[in-house]
Write a protein that holds these residues in place. Structure first.
Motif, short mmCIF file in Angstrom:
data_model
loop_
_atom_site.label_atom_id
_atom_site.label_comp_id
_atom_site.label_asym_id
_atom_site.label_seq_id
_atom_site.Cartn_x
_atom_site.Cartn_y
_atom_site.Cartn_z
N ALA A 114 1.41 -0.89 -0.14
CA ALA A 114 0.70 0.31 -0.05
C ALA A 114 0.95 1.02 0.05
N ALA A 115 0.57 2.50 -1.02
CA ALA A 115 1.12 3.38 -1.19
C ALA A 115 0.43 4.34 -0.89
N SER A 116 0.98 5.09 -0.42
CA SER A 116 0.66 6.43 0.24
C SER A 116 1.36 7.66 -0.40
N GLY A 117 1.08 9.40 -0.56
CA GLY A 117 2.07 10.33 -0.91
C GLY A 117 2.57 11.08 -1.49
N ARG A 118 1.89 9.70 -3.54
CA ARG A 118 2.68 10.27 -4.39
C ARG A 118 1.17 10.03 -5.24
N THR A 119 1.73 10.37 -6.37
CA THR A 119 -0.17 9.86 -7.11
C THR A 119 0.24 8.38 -7.43
#
Length: 128
Positions: free
Chosen positions: A23-28
């Motif tokens: 899961a990724a956050s902080g970037r498009t």
């Protein structure tokens, strides 16, 4: 700042399956290619698979072709690694990472230096 969190690792018998998530956050999320690498104790980090941002083209390391499958859900900012027919030699810590241009060489996706943010890793152990 980009934050990546892997999950889904564990202990499985040879021949079994696991699905890892990142899961990724902080970037498009949809703007970047994503990769999975692994590192077994005492070994260098090894390329597993990458998925491109645009058309979701995928590239696999030779040792996992035909057994592993990567996919991404841009709506959930998540990339998945489905691992089937697991072998004891698949035992390693698995890391996901985001790719950041510029890229050099035709196989830039398999080079750890092409990736700028990494997760903390999730342990996969395959027993014989």
């Amino acid at each position: 700042q980009v934050h990546l969190v892997e999950s889904g690792g564990g202990l499985v018998q040879a021949g079994g399956s696991l699905r890892l998530s990142c899961a990724a956050s902080g970037r498009t999320f949809s703007d970047y290619a994503m990769g999975w690498f692994r590192q077994a104790a005492g070994n260098k980090r090894e390329f597993v698979v990458a998925i491109m941002r645009s058309d979701s083209t995928t590239y696999y390391g030779d040792s996992v072709k035909g057994r592993f499958s990567i996919s991404r859900d841009n709506a959930k900012n998540t990339v998945y690694l489905q691992m089937n027919s697991l072998k004891p030699e698949d035992t390693a810590v698995y890391y996901c990472a985001t790719a950041r241009p510029p890229f050099y060489g035709s196989k830039w996706y398999s080079v750890a230096g092409s990736y700028d943010y990494w997760g903390q890793g999730t342990q996969v152990t395959v027993s014989s």
